[in-house]
Motif scaffolding. Structure first.
Motif, mmCIF file in Angstrom:
data_model
loop_
_atom_site.group_PDB
_atom_site.id
_atom_site.type_symbol
_atom_site.label_atom_id
_atom_site.label_comp_id
_atom_site.label_asym_id
_atom_site.label_seq_id
_atom_site.Cartn_x
_atom_site.Cartn_y
_atom_site.Cartn_z
ATOM 1 N N ASP A 144 1.205 -1.014 0.305
ATOM 2 C CA ASP A 144 -0.208 -0.401 0.221
ATOM 3 C C ASP A 144 0.948 1.188 -0.269
ATOM 4 O O ASP A 144 0.849 2.488 -1.029
ATOM 5 C CB ASP A 144 -0.936 0.734 1.021
ATOM 6 N N ILE A 145 1.638 1.147 0.906
ATOM 7 C CA ILE A 145 2.638 2.335 0.327
ATOM 8 C C ILE A 145 3.074 2.289 -0.119
ATOM 9 O O ILE A 145 3.668 3.799 -0.984
ATOM 10 C CB ILE A 145 4.109 2.146 2.311
ATOM 11 N N ALA A 146 4.196 1.478 -1.639
ATOM 12 C CA ALA A 146 4.090 1.406 -2.645
ATOM 13 C C ALA A 146 3.462 1.967 -3.777
ATOM 14 O O ALA A 146 3.813 3.220 -4.473
ATOM 15 C CB ALA A 146 4.896 -0.048 -2.791
ATOM 16 N N LYS A 147 2.506 2.082 -3.452
ATOM 17 C CA LYS A 147 0.631 2.360 -4.111
ATOM 18 C C LYS A 147 0.429 3.451 -4.425
ATOM 19 O O LYS A 147 0.588 4.340 -5.375
ATOM 20 C CB LYS A 147 -0.331 1.027 -4.386
ATOM 21 N N LYS A 148 1.431 3.977 -2.985
ATOM 22 C CA LYS A 148 0.844 5.686 -2.733
ATOM 23 C C LYS A 148 1.984 6.695 -3.156
ATOM 24 O O LYS A 148 1.753 7.746 -3.326
ATOM 25 C CB LYS A 148 0.498 5.909 -1.654
ATOM 26 N N TYR A 149 3.424 6.219 -2.947
ATOM 27 C CA TYR A 149 4.136 7.446 -3.812
ATOM 28 C C TYR A 149 5.200 6.636 -4.164
ATOM 29 O O TYR A 149 5.507 5.262 -4.923
ATOM 30 C CB TYR A 149 5.108 7.570 -1.916
ATOM 31 N N SER A 150 5.980 7.558 -5.063
ATOM 32 C CA SER A 150 6.861 7.040 -6.551
ATOM 33 C C SER A 150 8.239 6.547 -6.160
ATOM 34 O O SER A 150 7.843 7.455 -4.866
ATOM 35 C CB SER A 150 6.930 8.181 -7.238
ATOM 36 N N LEU A 151 8.459 6.237 -6.842
ATOM 37 C CA LEU A 151 10.333 5.400 -6.648
ATOM 38 C C LEU A 151 10.624 6.854 -7.082
ATOM 39 O O LEU A 151 11.128 6.756 -7.937
ATOM 40 C CB LEU A 151 10.470 4.242 -7.269
ATOM 41 N N ASN A 152 11.007 8.011 -6.200
ATOM 42 C CA ASN A 152 11.891 8.386 -7.022
ATOM 43 C C ASN A 152 12.535 9.829 -5.282
ATOM 44 O O ASN A 152 12.345 8.940 -3.947
ATOM 45 C CB ASN A 152 11.088 9.741 -7.483
ATOM 46 N N ASP A 153 13.733 10.301 -5.689
ATOM 47 C CA ASP A 153 14.557 11.119 -4.294
ATOM 48 C C ASP A 153 13.265 11.307 -3.536
ATOM 49 O O ASP A 153 13.767 11.164 -2.414
ATOM 50 C CB ASP A 153 15.678 11.681 -4.903
ATOM 51 N N LYS A 154 12.674 12.085 -3.705
ATOM 52 C CA LYS A 154 11.599 13.093 -2.441
ATOM 53 C C LYS A 154 10.977 11.900 -2.157
ATOM 54 O O LYS A 154 10.596 12.491 -1.183
ATOM 55 C CB LYS A 154 10.219 13.499 -3.405
ATOM 56 N N SER A 155 9.984 10.943 -2.593
ATOM 57 C CA SER A 155 9.783 10.651 -2.153
ATOM 58 C C SER A 155 10.616 9.236 -1.019
ATOM 59 O O SER A 155 10.385 9.012 0.463
ATOM 60 C CB SER A 155 8.948 9.066 -2.583
ATOM 61 N N ILE A 156 11.385 8.937 -1.617
ATOM 62 C CA ILE A 156 13.242 7.715 -0.340
ATOM 63 C C ILE A 156 12.955 8.779 0.401
ATOM 64 O O ILE A 156 12.771 8.871 1.761
ATOM 65 C CB ILE A 156 13.924 7.614 -1.363
ATOM 66 N N ASN A 157 13.540 10.308 0.186
ATOM 67 C CA ASN A 157 13.846 10.777 1.567
ATOM 68 C C ASN A 157 12.583 11.229 2.660
ATOM 69 O O ASN A 157 12.451 11.189 3.760
ATOM 70 C CB ASN A 157 14.152 12.005 1.318
ATOM 71 N N TYR A 158 11.310 11.789 1.951
ATOM 72 C CA TYR A 158 9.824 11.844 2.676
ATOM 73 C C TYR A 158 9.809 10.306 4.004
ATOM 74 O O TYR A 158 9.588 10.731 4.903
ATOM 75 C CB TYR A 158 8.709 11.763 2.550
ATOM 76 N N LEU A 159 10.025 9.367 3.165
ATOM 77 C CA LEU A 159 9.161 7.980 4.442
ATOM 78 C C LEU A 159 10.743 7.697 4.816
ATOM 79 O O LEU A 159 10.468 7.522 6.161
ATOM 80 C CB LEU A 159 10.086 6.785 3.174
#
Length: 121
Positions: free
Chosen positions: A66-81
């Motif tokens: 569910d987390i993977a569906k909500k966020y894209s695999l990019n630097d912004k999402s990686i930093n946020y998570l």
């Protein structure tokens, strides 16, 4: 009758000795067949994440899928998570807060976030 059983036993032993299994492959260490875990997956398995999260089912927190569906695999999402993993928080997935992991290194949290986001299908 005894001769029949004897011949049947000999035939069975003979046929099984010609199987395609290689003795060395069968009884040697099987390092190639063990799936390689990513660094993020290893970190998650060593921490308390499994108490609240599962791969495909919601427990206390959302599933990793569910987390993977909500966020894209990019630097912004990686930093946020990774910040969420370290600082904890609530409100995004419900009212139950996620515990902070303040002793976790930023690079390790990023590896964990990257692994989770890589699960997107």
């Amino acid at each position: 009758m005894k001769i029949t059983y004897l011949l049947l036993g000999i035939a069975t032993i003979t046929l099984t000795s010609f199987s395609k299994d290689n003795f060395e492959e069968k009884y040697s260490k099987k390092t190639n067949t063990i799936e390689q875990q990513s660094d993020g997956e290893k970190l998650i398995s060593k921490m308390d994440c499994v108490g609240c999260h599962k791969l495909d089912k919601k427990l206390i927190g959302p599933s990793y899928l569910d987390i993977a569906k909500k966020y894209s695999l990019n630097d912004k999402s990686i930093n946020y998570l990774s910040d969420k993993i370290i600082k904890g928080g609530s409100g995004v997935w419900g009212s139950i807060p996620m515990a902070a992991h303040a002793t976790l290194k930023k690079d390790d949290a990023k590896k964990m976030a990257k692994y989770i986001l890589s699960l997107k299908k």
